[in-house]
Motif scaffolding. Structure first.
Motif, short mmCIF file in Angstrom:
data_model
loop_
_atom_site.label_atom_id
_atom_site.label_comp_id
_atom_site.label_asym_id
_atom_site.label_seq_id
_atom_site.Cartn_x
_atom_site.Cartn_y
_atom_site.Cartn_z
N VAL A 21 1.01 -1.09 0.00
CA VAL A 21 0.10 -0.03 -0.02
C VAL A 21 0.87 1.34 -0.01
CG1 VAL A 21 -1.78 1.46 1.40
CG2 VAL A 21 -1.81 -1.12 1.03
N PHE A 22 0.69 2.13 -1.06
CA PHE A 22 1.46 3.47 -0.97
C PHE A 22 0.29 4.70 -0.54
CE2 PHE A 22 3.48 0.57 -3.83
CZ PHE A 22 4.88 0.88 -3.55
N ASP A 23 0.98 5.38 0.32
CA ASP A 23 -0.04 6.73 0.45
C ASP A 23 0.35 7.86 -0.45
OD1 ASP A 23 -1.20 8.29 2.09
OD2 ASP A 23 0.45 8.74 3.52
N ALA A 24 -0.56 7.28 -1.47
CA ALA A 24 -0.69 8.35 -2.71
C ALA A 24 -2.06 7.94 -3.29
CB ALA A 24 0.50 8.43 -3.40
N PRO A 25 -2.39 8.81 -3.96
CA PRO A 25 -3.67 8.54 -5.06
C PRO A 25 -3.33 7.62 -6.21
CG PRO A 25 -3.32 10.87 -4.77
CD PRO A 25 -2.31 10.53 -4.11
N ARG A 26 -4.52 6.74 -6.48
CA ARG A 26 -4.15 5.79 -7.49
C ARG A 26 -3.54 6.35 -8.92
NH1 ARG A 26 -9.00 1.89 -9.38
NH2 ARG A 26 -9.95 4.05 -9.97
N LYS A 96 -5.13 -0.89 -14.29
CA LYS A 96 -4.28 -2.33 -14.71
C LYS A 96 -3.41 -1.95 -15.69
CE LYS A 96 -5.95 -6.33 -16.60
NZ LYS A 96 -6.98 -7.29 -16.62
N ILE A 97 -2.40 -2.64 -15.79
CA ILE A 97 -1.06 -2.87 -16.61
C ILE A 97 -0.94 -4.18 -16.82
CG2 ILE A 97 1.05 -2.03 -17.47
CD1 ILE A 97 1.19 0.37 -15.61
N ASP A 122 -2.08 -4.23 -10.70
CA ASP A 122 -3.41 -3.69 -10.40
C ASP A 122 -3.31 -2.77 -9.37
OD1 ASP A 122 -5.49 -5.30 -11.92
OD2 ASP A 122 -4.59 -7.19 -10.66
N PHE A 123 -4.06 -1.35 -9.47
CA PHE A 123 -3.82 -0.36 -8.87
C PHE A 123 -5.26 -0.23 -8.13
CE2 PHE A 123 -0.87 -0.14 -12.34
CZ PHE A 123 0.44 0.54 -11.72
N ILE A 124 -5.36 -0.57 -6.64
CA ILE A 124 -6.62 -0.52 -6.07
C ILE A 124 -6.60 0.67 -5.14
CG2 ILE A 124 -8.11 -2.15 -4.73
CD1 ILE A 124 -6.36 -4.23 -5.87
N ASP A 125 -7.57 1.40 -5.34
CA ASP A 125 -7.93 2.66 -4.65
C ASP A 125 -8.52 2.09 -3.15
OD1 ASP A 125 -8.40 5.19 -3.68
OD2 ASP A 125 -10.43 5.13 -4.26
N VAL A 126 -7.76 2.47 -2.05
CA VAL A 126 -8.07 2.14 -0.87
C VAL A 126 -7.89 3.26 0.20
CG1 VAL A 126 -7.64 0.67 1.41
CG2 VAL A 126 -6.78 -0.02 -1.01
N ASP A 127 -9.40 4.20 0.11
CA ASP A 127 -9.64 5.37 0.84
C ASP A 127 -8.15 6.43 0.71
OD1 ASP A 127 -11.65 4.30 2.20
OD2 ASP A 127 -10.38 3.47 3.76
N VAL A 133 -1.00 -4.35 -6.50
CA VAL A 133 -0.76 -5.79 -6.56
C VAL A 133 0.06 -6.35 -7.72
CG1 VAL A 133 -1.99 -8.15 -6.66
CG2 VAL A 133 -2.62 -6.27 -5.19
N ASN A 134 0.85 -6.91 -7.66
CA ASN A 134 1.89 -7.33 -8.85
C ASN A 134 1.96 -8.84 -8.90
OD1 ASN A 134 4.32 -8.19 -10.33
ND2 ASN A 134 5.41 -6.33 -9.93
N ARG A 135 1.08 -9.42 -10.01
CA ARG A 135 1.10 -10.87 -10.14
C ARG A 135 2.21 -11.24 -11.13
NH1 ARG A 135 -1.43 -14.96 -12.99
NH2 ARG A 135 -2.54 -16.46 -11.45
#
Length: 171
Positions: A21-26, A96-97, A122-127, A133-135
């Motif tokens: 989780v990164f403390d920055a907007p998606r 997504k990329i 996957d770039f998921i917005d969490v508040d 998420v890198n698969r």
């Protein structure tokens, strides 16, 4: 903000899942992966730079890059270059990329003796923060073991630490 460590796990013996989780907007986190000016600042492990970074960010486009070790304290790695090439398959901004990541030479030819990775980001917005998420899917458990033995997990951890620092600088 407390430090957010990367979480990793292996699924089906050949799929590596990395989350942080990164403390920055998606939108901002996504932008870090699509623009050369940002990638050149944070991509690669600690002590490595990106002297070559040519990106055509679109499905069917290619990102060709070179990481070079510039830290004399890294001993035998100092001065070493590692070339890579990514072929973008699908891009859904800012969510997504999907791309194939391969080792390459300076001309952009894929090094067939080293494993390629099918990567889904996957770039998921969490508040207002972003869960990345890198698969990474490999052709076999042996291929995954090969990149793990090369120190890939430490390299990505350091790379994402540098991404975190870049995001702090931009906010």
């Amino acid at each position: 903000m407390a430090y957010n460590a990367m979480v990793s796990r292996v699924e089906d013996e050949r799929v590596l899942i990395l989350e942080r989780v990164f403390d920055a907007p998606r939108e901002l986190v996504f932008k870090m992966f699509k623009e050369e000016e940002h990638l050149k600042v944070w991509w690669g492990p600690a002590g490595w730079e990106l002297p070559v970074c040519k990106i055509d960010f679109r499905p069917g486009g290619v990102w060709h890059y070179c990481m070079k070790c510039v830290d004399p304290n890294q001993g035998e790695f100092y001065g070493m270059e590692s070339w890579g090439i990514a072929l973008y398959k699908e891009i859904v901004e800012p969510k997504k990329i999907l791309y194939t990541d391969s080792f390459s030479d300076a001309e952009g030819s894929v090094v067939e003796t080293l494993p390629s990775t099918e990567v889904t980001l996957d770039f998921i917005d969490v508040d207002g923060k972003t869960k990345l998420v890198n698969r990474g899917e490999y052709i076999s458990p042996e291929a995954l073991k090969t990149v793990m033995d090369m120190g890939m997990l430490q390299g990505i951890t350091e790379t994402w630490d540098r991404l975190e620092q870049r995001l702090k600088e931009l906010q």
